[in-house]
Design a protein around this motif. Structure first.
Motif, PDB file in Angstrom:
ATOM      1  N   GLN A  88      23.369   0.634  23.011  1.00 21.68           N
ATOM      2  CA  GLN A  88      23.215   2.032  23.416  1.00 21.68           C
ATOM      3  C   GLN A  88      24.578   2.698  23.386  1.00 21.68           C
ATOM      4  O   GLN A  88      25.518   2.232  24.038  1.00 21.68           O
ATOM      5  N   ALA A 105      13.373   0.770  29.215  1.00 19.36           N
ATOM      6  CA  ALA A 105      13.654   1.505  27.980  1.00 19.36           C
ATOM      7  C   ALA A 105      13.500   3.006  28.192  1.00 19.36           C
ATOM      8  O   ALA A 105      14.317   3.802  27.715  1.00 19.36           O
ATOM      9  N   SER A 154      20.756   8.114  26.142  1.00 21.08           N
ATOM     10  CA  SER A 154      20.963   8.109  24.700  1.00 21.08           C
ATOM     11  C   SER A 154      20.006   7.078  24.110  1.00 21.08           C
ATOM     12  O   SER A 154      19.492   6.212  24.835  1.00 21.08           O
ATOM     13  N   PRO A 155      19.742   7.143  22.806  1.00 19.52           N
ATOM     14  CA  PRO A 155      18.755   6.229  22.211  1.00 19.52           C
ATOM     15  C   PRO A 155      19.178   4.765  22.330  1.00 19.52           C
ATOM     16  O   PRO A 155      20.363   4.432  22.285  1.00 19.52           O
ATOM     17  N   LEU A 156      18.176   3.883  22.475  1.00 20.51           N
ATOM     18  CA  LEU A 156      18.368   2.437  22.450  1.00 20.51           C
ATOM     19  C   LEU A 156      18.044   1.914  21.061  1.00 20.51           C
ATOM     20  O   LEU A 156      17.019   2.284  20.480  1.00 20.51           O
ATOM     21  N   THR A 157      18.909   1.048  20.539  1.00 25.59           N
ATOM     22  CA  THR A 157      18.652   0.414  19.251  1.00 25.59           C
ATOM     23  C   THR A 157      18.464  -1.077  19.470  1.00 25.59           C
ATOM     24  O   THR A 157      19.430  -1.785  19.801  1.00 25.59           O
ATOM     25  N   TRP A 196      23.084  -4.232  25.885  1.00 30.48           N
ATOM     26  CA  TRP A 196      22.107  -4.640  26.889  1.00 30.48           C
ATOM     27  C   TRP A 196      21.483  -5.977  26.522  1.00 30.48           C
ATOM     28  O   TRP A 196      21.310  -6.289  25.340  1.00 30.48           O
ATOM     29  N   LEU A 240      16.549   4.307  30.413  1.00 29.80           N
ATOM     30  CA  LEU A 240      17.830   4.291  29.701  1.00 29.80           C
ATOM     31  C   LEU A 240      17.859   5.312  28.570  1.00 29.80           C
ATOM     32  O   LEU A 240      18.911   5.905  28.290  1.00 29.80           O
ATOM     33  N   SER A 241      16.711   5.516  27.922  1.00 36.50           N
ATOM     34  CA  SER A 241      16.665   6.451  26.795  1.00 36.50           C
ATOM     35  C   SER A 241      16.896   7.891  27.223  1.00 36.50           C
ATOM     36  O   SER A 241      17.133   8.760  26.368  1.00 36.50           O
ATOM     37  N   TRP A 258      30.112   2.037  24.116  1.00 33.70           N
ATOM     38  CA  TRP A 258      28.721   1.619  23.945  1.00 33.70           C
ATOM     39  C   TRP A 258      28.413   0.472  24.890  1.00 33.70           C
ATOM     40  O   TRP A 258      29.310  -0.142  25.467  1.00 33.70           O
ATOM     41  N   THR A 294      21.215   4.477  35.023  1.00 37.43           N
ATOM     42  CA  THR A 294      21.378   5.534  34.021  1.00 37.43           C
ATOM     43  C   THR A 294      22.169   6.706  34.568  1.00 37.43           C
ATOM     44  O   THR A 294      23.072   7.241  33.906  1.00 37.43           O
TER      45      THR A 294
END
Length: 388
Positions: free
Chosen positions: A348, A147, A154-157, A137, A150-151, A134, A122
């Motif tokens: 991400q 999670a 920025s947010p993880l989707t 992952w 990494l968050s 982007w 990160t």
């Protein structure tokens, strides 16, 4: 433990990392061929893109402790579409971004080092956020430290869940079988008895040397294709090795791993002909069961069930402790009663403004390409395994 990051972006650097990567994968690779240096360097050699419309760049991150020891590897690459120019998508993803050849991907590290490893990744990615738009992952445990670390960037989707299945083997086949469900015991009884009932017998062969593996793979490709083309099969199967590129990759990989005694091509033979086959990899105490193939005219005898049963007996006789049944949820795996491992693919965005704009543009293009043919083009052209 705080880990430092060494970025490897040349083939020469990737080869120099080989001895340390091999040792790391042997310790923490969990019996996955996809975690090996051999898989990743062979994949890069066969699948990297160097065209005007798309260009791949190595971005492998070697994570080291203060004493310089390799503790983890994030086998990343940067894909640019088109290959140059001011207007392009720049996507980070793990090596192995192919259509189904590489089943499981992820960071290579010991579980206890996952938090400091993802913290180091990160920090590095945030410092270089202007270089990518982007990240796709794979292999993330969304309930684990990955999670959370990494968050911070920025947010993880989440995109897809990727389940995998592992069997714990017993010291003997009889002990293992005793722990199975009534359903699989009955299936085993039927598949063996159906051959006997019709006066048929089988032999089971295991190719493992480079000289044995080469012709066994040729047969595997033919039977894998035959399985995919079967019209009356209850479950449709993709021919993963329909392209020469995929066949050349697996052939080269298996030759290299066979020299290390890590390949097994299992073959069920009736009347002197191979009727079912499955490729396997032996890494540490684990047999990984990869793709299979069979002649559809023998499906009434459940030859693939017999092949898996014989492969498991082989693994037990060799003193192996685990059998990995690969990824993908289906009855043929679940009925063995395996332990299920849940991992996820996720996207991400870069914390830089350009990343948000690029991804929004990418999604808009996908929405506009509404017919099936153009959607297929978008999936191939904009990002491998983008997932949505």
């Amino acid at each position: 433990m705080r880990l430092g990051v060494e970025q490897v972006d040349t083939v020469e650097g990737l080869h120099a990392l080989g001895p340390e990567w091999r040792a790391l994968a042997a310790r923490v690779g969990q019996g996955l061929p996809f975690a090996t240096w051999e898989w990743n360097v062979t994949w890069w050699r066969h699948f990297q893109e160097r065209r005007r419309s798309v260009r791949d760049h190595l971005r492998v991150l070697a994570l080291r402790s203060a004493d310089g020891a390799l503790r983890a590897v994030a086998p990343l690459m940067l894909t640019e579409r088109p290959g140059s120019g001011p207007v392009r998508f720049r996507v980070l993803q793990l090596l192995g971004a192919d259509p189904n050849v590489t089943e499981l991907r992820g960071l290579i590290c010991a579980p206890e080092l996952e938090a400091p490893a993802f913290a180091a990744v990160t920090r590095h990615l945030r410092a270089h956020a202007s270089e990518w738009d982007w990240i796709l992952w794979s292999g993330l445990d969304l309930q684990g430290p990955a999670a959370g670390e990494l968050s911070r960037m920025s947010p993880l989707t989440p995109l897809h869940e990727v389940p995998a299945y592992v069997l714990e083997l017993a010291p003997t086949w009889e002990a293992f079988k005793a722990g199975r469900s009534r359903n699989i015991k009955e299936s085993l009884r039927k598949c063996y008895n159906s051959l006997k009932r019709d006066g048929l017998s089988f032999t089971f062969q295991v190719a493992r040397t480079p000289e044995e593996v080469a012709p066994a793979l040729t047969t595997f490709f033919l039977l894998h294709q035959a399985r995919a083309q079967a019209q009356d099969a209850g479950v449709r199967h993709r021919d993963v090795f329909s392209s020469a590129q995929a066949r050349d990759f697996l052939t080269a990989l298996c030759q290299e791993l066979a020299r290390q005694d890590a390949v097994r091509v299992f073959q069920l033979c009736i009347g002197g002909a191979v009727v079912a086959t499955r490729v396997g990899f032996v890494l540490g105490d684990t047999l990984y069961l990869y793709y299979s193939g069979y002649l559809p005219r023998w499906s009434d005898y459940s030859v693939m069930t017999t092949t898996v049963a014989e492969a498991l007996q082989y693994a037990i006789a060799q003193g192996l402790k685990f059998a990995h049944l690969s990824s993908g949820r289906d009855v043929s795996k679940l009925r063995w009663g395996p332990r299920e491992i849940h991992r996820h693919d996720a996207v991400q965005l870069s914390p830089e403004w350009r990343g948000r704009v690029a991804f929004a543009t990418y999604r808009k293009v996908r929405e506009l390409l509404s017919n099936e043919q153009l959607q297929g083009w978008a999936r191939r052209t904009l990002a491998r395994r983008a997932g949505g």
